[in-house]
Design an enzyme around this catalytic site. Structure first.
Site, PDB file in Angstrom:
ATOM      1  N   GLN A 179      52.539  44.340   1.407  1.00 31.41           N
ATOM      2  CA  GLN A 179      53.533  45.261   1.967  1.00 31.41           C
ATOM      3  C   GLN A 179      53.927  46.386   1.008  1.00 31.41           C
ATOM      4  OE1 GLN A 179      54.409  45.322   5.040  1.00 31.41           O
ATOM      5  NE2 GLN A 179      53.655  43.340   5.748  1.00 31.41           N
ATOM      6  N   CYS A 321      52.861  36.247  11.353  1.00 26.83           N
ATOM      7  CA  CYS A 321      52.022  35.090  11.027  1.00 26.83           C
ATOM      8  C   CYS A 321      52.754  33.768  11.188  1.00 26.83           C
ATOM      9  CB  CYS A 321      51.486  35.219   9.600  1.00 26.83           C
ATOM     10  SG  CYS A 321      50.350  36.596   9.388  1.00 26.83           S
TER      11      CYS A 321
END
Length: 380
Positions: A179, A321
């Site tokens: 990220q 996820c």
């Protein structure tokens, strides 16, 4: 459609899609083959590998292995080091708020007899360096702490962690940079290993990378051929690798302009959302501009998300996820958030493809959804 779920995946650059088609058609040779097509493909693969390392300032000190995704890269780093260096020690350290691919890799090693320490985070959602320092000892062989949290956007002080870990020569430092890479400037030379995924920065799904120091040895998780210098068996996806190189190049080149664009959008969203009394902001002040995490105190987040989706607005709750069957955010719980807030979080994640006009439309639709959705009491 308003797409505010870029932390889950981004839209590929148009050039990436054109490149993938062209390479797949014209450079389809197996990079391990010794004939002309194979040699040409291998040359292009090495050029992409070297260029990516150079972009990150790691070409002299690190290697890069192409993987299928960041999850595979995280597993390769964590398990590969644990298995290779178990004779040095069996103590491993990570944080409570890592991506599931990191947490579950450590939990698997824990079942195999490794000692795993899961460090708590403070109210900003990051590990205090002093906490890490107290957890280190001579048997510690690996520390894995992310650089930016995927739910809150919290930025971790990896340079400070590296200073602490450097005092323990037997220990390696891995950071999941999924990220952060291509979004904020960060000195990855401080890390022994970093992992990331292509589809978070305008590349394609099915492509990721593990970068690690040349002096390290990592036990391969796959048995097979000698691809990737023996570190990862299996035919390499040349087209995907070259597209990842392009996406990383563009992301780094346009980093400042992308940051400015999403910063203005996030600022507008925070200003407008602050006017809604049931909303609290979970993202700390020191968070990446690309992620804004909020919680609802009067509405059920899953109901609101579905209503938004029906109106063409894409946001998420917990990590993509771990969202299916996940009733509560372990990240927010670790930060000390009340259960009602941890169960009803919404993540708004931005990219350079978003606009302020989209943000204005989102606020209007969001308010309408809250007004038309039945409030429900929560058991605290």
């Amino acid at each position: 459609m308003i797409y505010f779920d870029n932390a889950a995946t981004t839209r590929p650059y148009d050039e990436v899609l054109d490149m993938f088609n062209s390479i797949s058609k014209n450079s389809f040779g197996n990079t391990s083959s010794t004939h002309f097509y194979g040699r040409e493909s291998s040359k292009k693969l090495e050029e992409a590998r070297g260029h990516m390392l150079t972009l990150l300032g790691l070409n002299k000190t690190h290697k890069l292995v192409f993987e299928s995704c960041a999850s595979e890269a995280n597993n390769s780093a964590i398990k590969g080091v644990a298995y290779r260096y178990a004779s040095r020690g069996r103590r491993l350290i990570t944080s409570e708020v890592e991506h599931p691919s990191v947490l579950n890799a450590f939990k698997a090693l824990q079942l195999e007899g490794f000692e795993v320490v899961f460090l708590p985070v403070n109210s900003d959602g990051v590990v205090d360096p002093k906490i890490l320092e107290r957890a280190m000892n001579k048997d510690t062989i690996l520390v894995s702490i992310m650089s930016v949290n995927n739910e809150t956007g919290a930025i971790f002080p990896i340079a400070k962690y590296a200073e602490i870990i450097k005092k323990f020569p037997k220990c390696f430092f891995h950071s999941d940079a999924t990220q952060s890479i291509g979004k904020i400037k960060m000195d990855y030379t401080k890390c022994d290993m970093i992992s990331f995924s292509s589809h978070k920065i305008g590349g394609l799904k099915g492509n990721g990378a593990l970068i690690f120091k040349k002096t390290m040895e990592i036990k391969p998780l796959l048995d097979g051929g000698e691809q990737e210098s023996g570190f990862r068996a299996g035919t390499v996806d040349l087209a995907g690798a070259m597209c990842m190189d392009y996406a990383l190049t563009r992301s780094i080149k346009d980093m400042v302009s992308h940051q400015q664009q999403v910063k203005s959008i996030k600022s507008y969203l925070m200003e407008e959302l602050a006017k809604i009394d049931e909303i609290s902001v979970n993202s700390p002040a020191n968070s990446i501009d690309f992620v804004l995490n909020i919680s609802l105190s009067k509405h059920k987040a899953s109901v609101v998300l579905e209503a938004l989706s029906q109106k063409g607005v894409c946001v998420s709750s917990v990590s993509a996820c771990s969202s299916k069957g996940e009733p509560i955010s372990y990240v927010l719980t670790s930060m000390g958030k009340e259960e009602v807030l941890a169960r009803n979080s919404i993540r708004i994640s931005l990219s350079h493809n978003n606009t302020t006009d989209e943000a204005k439309d989102f606020i209007s639709i969001f308010k309408d959804v809250l007004a038309s959705t039945v409030e429900r009491d929560f058991v605290k």
